[in-house]
Scaffold this active site. Structure first.
Site, mmCIF file in Angstrom:
data_model
loop_
_atom_site.group_PDB
_atom_site.id
_atom_site.type_symbol
_atom_site.label_atom_id
_atom_site.label_comp_id
_atom_site.label_asym_id
_atom_site.label_seq_id
_atom_site.Cartn_x
_atom_site.Cartn_y
_atom_site.Cartn_z
ATOM 1 N N HIS A 136 0.830 -1.213 0.000
ATOM 2 C CA HIS A 136 0.000 0.000 0.000
ATOM 3 C C HIS A 136 0.861 1.257 0.000
ATOM 4 O O HIS A 136 0.617 2.181 -0.787
ATOM 5 C CB HIS A 136 -0.908 -0.023 1.234
ATOM 6 C CG HIS A 136 -1.718 1.224 1.419
ATOM 7 N ND1 HIS A 136 -2.987 1.371 0.921
ATOM 8 C CD2 HIS A 136 -1.427 2.385 2.063
ATOM 9 C CE1 HIS A 136 -3.453 2.574 1.233
ATOM 10 N NE2 HIS A 136 -2.526 3.209 1.935
ATOM 11 N N GLU A 137 1.865 1.311 0.857
ATOM 12 C CA GLU A 137 2.687 2.525 0.969
ATOM 13 C C GLU A 137 3.579 2.720 -0.253
ATOM 14 O O GLU A 137 3.734 3.837 -0.746
ATOM 15 C CB GLU A 137 3.525 2.471 2.250
ATOM 16 C CG GLU A 137 2.698 2.483 3.524
ATOM 17 C CD GLU A 137 1.742 3.657 3.604
ATOM 18 O OE1 GLU A 137 2.088 4.763 3.124
ATOM 19 O OE2 GLU A 137 0.632 3.488 4.134
ATOM 20 N N HIS A 140 1.725 4.294 -3.101
ATOM 21 C CA HIS A 140 1.619 5.755 -3.079
ATOM 22 C C HIS A 140 2.771 6.384 -3.868
ATOM 23 O O HIS A 140 2.583 7.346 -4.621
ATOM 24 C CB HIS A 140 1.681 6.272 -1.641
ATOM 25 C CG HIS A 140 0.370 6.229 -0.911
ATOM 26 N ND1 HIS A 140 -0.785 6.794 -1.414
ATOM 27 C CD2 HIS A 140 0.037 5.711 0.302
ATOM 28 C CE1 HIS A 140 -1.773 6.622 -0.537
ATOM 29 N NE2 HIS A 140 -1.305 5.965 0.494
ATOM 30 N N GLU A 198 -5.998 6.915 -1.400
ATOM 31 C CA GLU A 198 -5.918 5.751 -0.516
ATOM 32 C C GLU A 198 -6.507 4.513 -1.182
ATOM 33 O O GLU A 198 -5.943 3.419 -1.102
ATOM 34 C CB GLU A 198 -6.629 6.049 0.801
ATOM 35 C CG GLU A 198 -5.964 7.122 1.648
ATOM 36 C CD GLU A 198 -4.550 6.750 2.081
ATOM 37 O OE1 GLU A 198 -4.194 5.562 2.033
ATOM 38 O OE2 GLU A 198 -3.803 7.662 2.448
#
Length: 266
Positions: A136-137, A140, A198
């Protein structure tokens, strides 16, 4: 008449400054290049590490680094397969665990600099849980969300300007804008990503973790644990700007069939 001219200029400039997000193909505003933002991000990352402290828990530290390297390889493979390796120019990957049990958070700066806080490790529970967060990070950064947020703020606060000209005219303002866009939680005051960002990171992260050999079916379970950790009170920092947990879990379950086509058991 002048209003129409200004609007036309802004629309034309915005179209010219558009880029596409890897994986999803969404158009995004891009007034800042990686060549500009990555060196500044690297400097800020080093400042965060100096404040630390870096965790001395070798088992958890090695887990974060091991998962990070696997996600990194998956990202590089994906980008190569889609003739997009140039998007990773300037990336210098790094994965660290900061000893702060009260901070339930993790982040990735432009250029692949990742930090986990020890407060999130019990919720990760195991290596696959770490992979959910890592994917997920990193997503980004690959989706250039920090760069996009900075571009949006530049237009809102300083009009049609470039980062280099802004830094030349007002270095303090330029640095503050950067810190807002790529900051790290409570350390520097992060400009929160939007719910659109997100959700996009959830989607892309599932694919990256699957390519790295981690079962994407673990993602909804991780977020269930994350919600439980808040005890029904104010959401922890990591959840503060995310979609509702019902929406997130439903979306993740919808993306799992796609992610499973990338899943390679190691």
């Amino acid at each position: 008449m002048w209003k129409k001219i200004v609007i036309l200029i802004i629309v034309s400039f915005t179209i010219y400054a558009c880029a596409k997000v890897a994986v999803t193909g969404r158009n995004q505003l891009s007034l800042v290049s990686n060549a500009e933002i990555i060196p500044m991000s690297t400097q800020q990352y080093q400042e965060v590490l100096k404040k630390g402290p870096i965790s001395t828990n070798q088992e958890q530290t090695q887990m974060v680094k091991r998962v990070g390297l696997r996600i990194q390889k998956a990202v590089e493979q994906y980008m190569a397969q889609h003739n997009a390796s140039a998007e990773l120019d300037g990336f210098q990957w790094e994965f660290n665990l900061i000893d702060d049990p009260k901070t339930v958070n993790a982040w990735c700066m432009p250029g692949g600099k990742v930090a986990f806080y020890t407060g999130i490790m019990p919720i990760c529970k195991d290596e696959t849980g770490v992979a959910v967060v890592m994917g997920h990070e990193v997503a980004h950064a690959i989706a250039n969300h920090g760069r996009e947020r900075m571009s949006q703020q530049m237009i809102a606060q300083y009009g049609l300007n470039t980062l280099s000209s802004l830094m030349g005219a007002n270095p303090t303002a330029g640095k503050e804008l950067l810190m807002q866009a790529i900051g790290a939680g409570t350390n520097v005051g992060m400009l929160k990503f939007s719910r659109e960002h997100e959700s996009e990171a959830d989607h892309i992260g599932l694919i990256f973790m699957a390519m790295a050999g981690y079962d994407p079916n673990a993602a909804p379970k991780f977020w269930e644990r994350m919600v439980e950790s808040s005890g029904g009170s104010q959401p922890v920092e990591f959840l503060s700007t995310h979609p509702s947990h019902e929406t997130r879990i439903k979306d993740l379950q919808g993306w799992i069939p796609e992610a499973m086509t990338y899943y390679k058991k190691n």
